[in-house]
Design an enzyme around this catalytic site. Sequence first.
Site, PDB file in Angstrom:
ATOM      1  N   ASP A 161      73.287 136.850  43.555  1.00  0.00           N
ATOM      2  CA  ASP A 161      72.210 137.515  44.307  1.00  0.00           C
ATOM      3  C   ASP A 161      71.957 136.693  45.576  1.00  0.00           C
ATOM      4  O   ASP A 161      72.874 136.045  46.072  1.00  0.00           O
ATOM      5  CB  ASP A 161      70.951 137.650  43.436  1.00  0.00           C
ATOM      6  CG  ASP A 161      70.098 138.861  43.820  1.00  0.00           C
ATOM      7  OD1 ASP A 161      69.831 139.036  45.025  1.00  0.00           O
ATOM      8  OD2 ASP A 161      69.698 139.634  42.941  1.00  0.00           O
TER       9      ASP A 161
ATOM     10  N   HIS B 113      74.378 137.240  48.064  1.00  0.00           N
ATOM     11  CA  HIS B 113      73.859 138.323  48.902  1.00  0.00           C
ATOM     12  C   HIS B 113      73.304 137.826  50.228  1.00  0.00           C
ATOM     13  O   HIS B 113      72.651 138.570  50.938  1.00  0.00           O
ATOM     14  CB  HIS B 113      72.783 139.113  48.142  1.00  0.00           C
ATOM     15  CG  HIS B 113      73.319 139.895  46.980  1.00  0.00           C
ATOM     16  ND1 HIS B 113      72.540 140.727  46.205  1.00  0.00           N
ATOM     17  CD2 HIS B 113      74.571 139.976  46.454  1.00  0.00           C
ATOM     18  CE1 HIS B 113      73.293 141.279  45.258  1.00  0.00           C
ATOM     19  NE2 HIS B 113      74.514 140.835  45.391  1.00  0.00           N
TER      20      HIS B 113
END
Length: 334
Positions: free
Chosen positions: A139, A162
């Site tokens: 993430d 991310h």
Amino acid sequence: IDGTLLAPPKVGSWPKSSLFQWINFKWLHNFTIQGNGIVDGQGFEWWGGSQSNSIQKKSKHIPEMKPTALRFYASYNVTVRDIKINNSPLCHLKFDSSGGIKVKNIHISSPENSPNTDGIHLQNTKDVEIQHSDIACGDDCVSIQTGCSNVHIHHISCGPGHGISLGGLGKDKSVACVSDIVVEKISLQNTLAGVRIKTWQGGIGSVKNVSFSSIQVWDVKVPIIIDQYYCDKHLCNNQTGAVAISGVEFNQIIGTYSVQPIHLACSNSVPCSDVDLIDIQLKPSSKYQSFQQALCWNSYGKSQAPLVPSSIDYCLRRDSGSVKRIARSHEHMC
């Protein structure tokens, strides 16, 4: 910390009362964690949906709440340095309602397909410096949430993951306040995003005075993102309210993208204002074939050459006083 701290590897062996975090520090002042040791969350069973079929069948037994490996709450003048944090079930290192935070020379690692395993998560936390660290996760490498201000992030290597993210902010019509964020001298490789601000429709509050500079990207899907229509499920209701975004600089963002160079999707009712695009040089990656045009919607500010692709030059509308007034009218909530 020297040597290795191992979390329980089996989901069922975690007591229900410990699902929010594994190692939790509360109400500390002038505290340091250092050493050459490893904090290993052994999170593989927690990531059921992204692993093998045999584990997927058991995934119905996995609780909704998953533990964060290392969390600080209401703590001040805290330093975390030199250690490794691996394979957390959820977020690796979280600071909540804290201040005076220094993170230096740490290494965070979990697989690309481990869901919601943010590297470093900041919430209601002020006066933060994160530097000279490597983060690989499933993430955001660094996630900055509401209540954060005076945050300086520099010399970070991110990937997979991310990217460096502010938000999502304003979920369920909540108030979000983020200000004075400096992100610089960052390298990102094979990440979903580069540097981004993401807010939910219907939120209120403001994001202001944010600088992203000297960002090197390699095969990043979308290097530059402002998304005021953030939605983490298939469909979200359209709403008119939005967290106001103003005073955001993207300066010297250079490298290659694999999907789209820039995505500025600002609210129809609360446009982004004072957005600066300076020295943006983004070329399509030679590894990929299908690319999207730059998306620019309802964002106001100025751009300065060099700008590659040249379509970025048309991204920003010229600022008008009325747009700035809209942004200022949201700041009083913070």
